[in-house]
Design an enzyme around this catalytic site. Structure first.
Site, PDB file in Angstrom:
ATOM      1  N   HIS A  24       0.887  -1.163   0.000  1.00 39.74           N
ATOM      2  CA  HIS A  24       0.000   0.000   0.000  1.00 39.74           C
ATOM      3  C   HIS A  24       0.927   1.217   0.000  1.00 39.74           C
ATOM      4  O   HIS A  24       1.342   1.698   1.055  1.00 39.74           O
ATOM      5  CB  HIS A  24      -0.906  -0.002   1.231  1.00 39.74           C
ATOM      6  CG  HIS A  24      -1.785  -1.206   1.329  1.00 39.74           C
ATOM      7  ND1 HIS A  24      -3.026  -1.277   0.733  1.00 39.74           N
ATOM      8  CD2 HIS A  24      -1.594  -2.397   1.931  1.00 39.74           C
ATOM      9  CE1 HIS A  24      -3.573  -2.456   0.984  1.00 39.74           C
ATOM     10  NE2 HIS A  24      -2.719  -3.162   1.700  1.00 39.74           N
ATOM     11  N   THR A  25       1.259   1.661  -1.194  1.00 36.28           N
ATOM     12  CA  THR A  25       2.305   2.694  -1.312  1.00 36.28           C
ATOM     13  C   THR A  25       1.913   4.005  -0.660  1.00 36.28           C
ATOM     14  O   THR A  25       2.783   4.770  -0.231  1.00 36.28           O
ATOM     15  CB  THR A  25       2.653   2.937  -2.784  1.00 36.28           C
ATOM     16  OG1 THR A  25       1.466   3.347  -3.484  1.00 36.28           O
ATOM     17  CG2 THR A  25       3.204   1.675  -3.425  1.00 36.28           C
ATOM     18  N   CYS A  26       0.593   4.301  -0.599  1.00 36.19           N
ATOM     19  CA  CYS A  26       0.180   5.557   0.023  1.00 36.19           C
ATOM     20  C   CYS A  26       0.564   5.594   1.489  1.00 36.19           C
ATOM     21  O   CYS A  26       0.854   6.664   2.034  1.00 36.19           O
ATOM     22  CB  CYS A  26      -1.333   5.734  -0.116  1.00 36.19           C
ATOM     23  SG  CYS A  26      -1.895   5.864  -1.825  1.00 36.19           S
ATOM     24  N   PHE A  27       0.539   4.422   2.132  1.00 32.30           N
ATOM     25  CA  PHE A  27       0.799   4.350   3.567  1.00 32.30           C
ATOM     26  C   PHE A  27       2.148   3.719   3.892  1.00 32.30           C
ATOM     27  O   PHE A  27       2.441   3.435   5.051  1.00 32.30           O
ATOM     28  CB  PHE A  27      -0.317   3.548   4.250  1.00 32.30           C
ATOM     29  CG  PHE A  27      -1.692   4.060   3.925  1.00 32.30           C
ATOM     30  CD1 PHE A  27      -2.142   5.249   4.465  1.00 32.30           C
ATOM     31  CD2 PHE A  27      -2.515   3.367   3.058  1.00 32.30           C
ATOM     32  CE1 PHE A  27      -3.404   5.729   4.167  1.00 32.30           C
ATOM     33  CE2 PHE A  27      -3.784   3.847   2.747  1.00 32.30           C
ATOM     34  CZ  PHE A  27      -4.231   5.020   3.298  1.00 32.30           C
TER      35      PHE A  27
END
Length: 897
Positions: free
Chosen positions: A861-864
């Site tokens: 989950h690249t956003c997080f």
């Protein structure tokens, strides 16, 4: 203070022959002769007779009232009325010799007619009774009458003693019969002043505050909307009616509720002036606010209402340009004499505040309002000094035998010099104290930063501006900042605000470092919004990445990009910051791909790029350069490292700087070496024309070679020992500046579209070193440290001692540099770390235990910044799974739907 003058009896100047003027002067002298003995009845009678003679000698002139009320009486009729009234006053004084000694006598001079009445009254007589007697004598309606004494209009409710008219004084009291084009405004203000007077006397008035605010609103609502000289007369009504004075009297009144009523009323007036009137009208109302300041300053310099008025006046000085010489009529000018007391007051307050912050950092220190007002009041003085310096009339103190009220005197300028030195020395002490505090304990964000320090940067900025006005002051200022560099950097990072102008801090970059310079230039970009509805949305097909990205970015209005971007790939699940980071990386790789002919890489450093002179092969090449400028600016704004850097030649042109031979070393090593040889050759050899060089350059364009002259007639000018420097310079300018000037211009235009202020584009690059921009665009040059990686990683579902975590870090430790970058990219969409490593990322990294079967690959989950994998049974299985995701074609998508 009112700007209306109170002329004496001998100030009357009327048109007419010399004989009349001579007679009037003689009469004046005789009148003065009686001045000391007017309490004697006989003298007073003779005096009245002389006044009657003098009035009959005045130039005949009909008196017109305002609007429809016109008195068309003959001069003889008016003189008869006046003579009768004077005779009545004289006979009355003779018959009442005992009471006469308790009465007052005074002049009432009618303006602009110039006639003068002599009147008598008891100290307890009201001003209204005087008005009524004037009406009886002259026939002028009460509505037109304005009695002014010592620059203030007398109010009907006042008594003569309340007006400070002393017994038997030879007073200069102006009775001004005012004909105005704004009778309604006069009536509104008179009604308001009358109401305030009643309040000052202790009378009760229902909804007094509401009524006063209503009068003010009505008055300002009548303000002419065209800015011209007549508007000055309109605002003068407020002053002539003594409205500021009676409002301050109400503020000082001992009766319950009056102070609060006056406070709210005055604030309402100032707020309405600033918000309801256009900036062009601020010049007119500024004198009213100045009057409030002068009156309230006598109350107390710490009074909250005074401080509010002072701040309002200062803001008007800034926004309305009041002080610009010659920009306004004389009666509208705010003079140096008006402003200088505020500067003195504020300078003293700043010094006291700095002393407090030295003694106790936990104190409030200099207040925000004091610093802001200090800047506001110094602005017009600095402007005037620069004007005087430009006119070479510096600090002239006399003009035609009188002080020129528009010029700064030597003493005043010297005072400003002392203010600069005193506050600069105090700031040096403050920064020393600040350094001692920070050195005494570990640097913890917020724990050792005090509110007293928050105004230091603003004070330094004003000192910078003052240093420009005096010889040697700039060297003193920068010397202090150089010695206090570390503390200045702390102030910049902690207290520099996006709304402030920070250009002065970057004038001498040696007093800053990369972190502080980056902080300052990043504030030239708009702040990225978190609300998705405000973001510029894009839906991109990976197979058409460059073309579709161009349409979304190049065709957008610049304002639509200022909130930030929302990015989504077609047929893929993920959205959010991680997807956007990947898009920036991929689109920049495409833009700077040499196959697209927009940019060329430097031979010695393939990460460095400059515009391709042959980009014309692309039909939309200039639009693509505008697009490229926008993309790079947006990447910086979103703090994404894209892995490319600019060549020095390109960087210097964006900064508006000159390109020299040493600057082309990386861009064209061969040309650099050739030019160096030409410059270092033996003079006799090069003069022999053995090289056969002329002032031309061969250029290959679209497969054809052509000759370009470096100067007019260049083909026939041989290069020799005397002109070789010029030849090399012209060659460099043509090859690296002229040939790509259009491309650089369009790139700069696109970059400027994203800045808060497009005019700062060149200054943005000028504020940085090339290495600074390298770090901002490319990120860290260091190999990714596994230990640093581990330090900034947390776990969910796993413990640091679990076998899977131990295997993971052992496998990462064995990876190549490129594999680590690919793993980091898969995990975070960050391939190039910030210059300060993992610490510079927006978040810590996380490893989550997933409940997927062990035959599944890791997910992220690249956003997080989350990496998820199941508890693999062995190190070999984990290594196989990690090997797959560190292949570039695998790590560059987010799954499909």
């Amino acid at each position: 203070m009112s700007i209306i003058e109170t002329p004496t009896v001998d100030c009357v100047h009327q048109r007419g022959g010399g004989g009349t003027d001579h007679h009037r002067v003689s009469a004046k002298r005789k009148l003065d002769d009686y001045g000391p003995a007017l309490d004697d009845d006989d003298n007073y009678a003779d005096y009245c007779d002389l006044v009657s003679v003098r009035m009959r000698k005045d130039e005949p002139k009909a008196v017109n009232s305002c609007n429809s009320h016109t008195v068309n009486r003959s001069v003889s009729d008016v003189d008869t009325r006046i003579s009768d009234a004077v005779s009545h006053a004289c006979s009355s004084s003779r018959s009442q010799s005992t009471s006469s000694r308790s009465k007052l006598q005074f002049f009432v001079r009618m303006m602009p007619e110039g006639r003068t009445l002599v009147m008598r009254g008891c100290p307890q007589d009201t001003v209204r009774s005087i008005h009524e007697r004037i009406q009886t004598i002259t026939g002028f309606p009460l509505f037109e009458q304005r009695l002014i004494y010592m620059g203030k209009q007398l109010q009907w409710e006042q008594t003569l003693v309340e007006c400070s008219i002393e017994k038997d004084s030879n007073l200069q009291l102006v009775g001004r019969m005012r004909s105005t084009e704004y009778p309604q405004a006069w009536q509104v203000i008179n009604d308001m002043v009358s109401l305030i007077w009643r309040l000052c006397r202790g009378e009760m008035e229902h909804d007094a505050l509401k009524s006063i605010k209503g009068f003010m609103t009505d008055y300002l609502g009548m303000t002419p909307r065209v800015d011209n000289d007549s508007v000055s007369g309109y605002f003068q009504i407020f002053m002539n009616a003594s409205a500021p004075a009676v409002l301050v009297m109400l503020y000082m009144s001992p009766y319950t509720g009056n102070k609060e009523c006056a406070d709210s009323s005055i604030r309402h007036f100032m707020s309405s002036c600033c918000t309801a009137l256009s900036k062009s009208m601020h010049t007119k109302c500024a004198r009213v606010v100045l009057e409030f300041c002068k009156l309230l300053r006598s109350v107390a310099s710490e009074d909250p209402l005074y401080l509010s008025c002072r701040s309002t006046f200062g803001s008007l000085l800034e926004t309305a340009g009041i002080f610009s010489y010659g920009s306004e009529s004389e009666k509208d000018l705010i003079l140096i004499q008006d402003i200088f007391p505020f500067v003195c007051e504020l300078a003293n307050r700043l010094v006291r505040g700095l002393d407090m912050s030295i003694e106790s950092p936990t104190s409030v220190g200099p207040s925000l309002s004091d610093v802001r007002d200090f800047t506001a009041f110094l602005l017009p003085l600095r402007t005037r000094i620069r004007e005087q310096q430009a006119c070479k009339g510096l600090y002239s103190s006399k003009m035609d035998g009188k002080r020129n009220k528009h010029l700064l005197l030597v003493e005043e300028n010297q005072y400003l010099r002392h203010v600069f030195i005193d506050i600069l020395m105090k700031m040096d002490q403050c920064l020393n104290k600040m350094g001692e505090i920070l050195a005494a304990k570990e640097r913890m964000e917020g724990d050792n930063l005090y509110s007293a320090w928050s105004q230091y940067l603003s004070i330094l900025k004003e000192l910078y501006h003052l240093s420009k006005l005096h010889d040697g002051a700039e060297e003193e200022f920068w010397s202090v900042l150089r010695s206090q560099r570390n503390m200045l950097i702390v102030l910049i990072i902690q207290y520099a605000k996006r709304t402030d102008d920070h250009q002065w801090l970057l004038e001498h970059k040696y007093v800053t470092n990369f972190e502080s310079r980056r902080h300052l230039v990043m504030m030239m970009f708009p702040e990225v919004k978190e609300d998705y509805e405000e973001l510029h949305e894009m839906l991109i097909d990976r197979s058409q990445l460059l073309a579709e990205s161009f349409e979304y970015i190049a065709r957008a209005e610049p304002e639509s990009l200022h909130a930030g971007l929302f990015m989504e790939f077609k047929n893929e699940e993920a959205t959010g910051p991680g997807v956007l980071r990947e898009w920036f990386f991929l689109v920049c790789q495409a833009i700077f791909n040499p196959q697209n002919a927009l940019f060329v890489a430097c031979p010695t450093d393939r990460r460095r790029f400059l515009p391709n002179p042959a980009s014309v092969v692309h039909p939309l090449h200039l639009e693509y350069f505008t697009f490229s400028g926008r993309v790079i600016a947006l990447a910086l704004m979103h703090r994404v490292q894209v892995g490319i850097v600019f060549d020095r030649v390109f960087f210097l042109q964006l900064a508006g700087k000159y390109v020299t031979l040493e600057d082309i070393r990386d861009a064209d090593p061969y040309l650099y070496s050739s030019c160096k040889q030409i410059l270092e050759m033996d003079a006799d050899f090069i003069d022999s024309d053995a090289l056969g060089l002329t002032f031309v350059r061969e250029v290959e364009e679209l497969g054809y070679r052509k000759v370009v002259e470096l100067c007019p007639g260049g083909k026939s000018i041989a290069v020799n020992s005397k002109n070789r420097d010029k030849y090399v310079d012209l060659l460099i300018q043509d090859r690296f500046v002229t040939s790509i000037s259009e491309q650089v211009s369009h790139f700069a235009r696109g970059f400027a579209d994203v800045l808060c202020n497009p005019r700062l584009q060149q200054f943005f690059f000028k504020s940085l070193d090339l290495e600074d921009l390298d770090w901002m665009l490319h990120g860290s040059e260091n190999t990714i440290s596994v230990e640093d990686w581990k330090t900034h990683t947390e776990y969910n579902g796993y413990k640091e001692t679990d076998p899977q975590i131990c295997w993971f870090w052992e496998i990462v430790g064995r990876m190549s540099v490129e594999q680590r970058k690919l793993l980091l990219f898969f995990w975070t969409s960050v391939k190039y770390l910030p210059v300060d490593g993992f610490q510079g990322l927006a978040s810590r990294l996380y490893i989550y235990k997933s409940m997927e079967p062990v035959d599944r690959l890791p997910s992220s989950h690249t956003c997080f910044f989350r990496l998820c994998f199941p508890p693999y049974p062995s190190m070999s299985v984990m290594q196989d799974r990690l090997r797959i995701i560190t292949q570039e074609h695998i790590g560059s998508s987010f799954g499909t739907w």
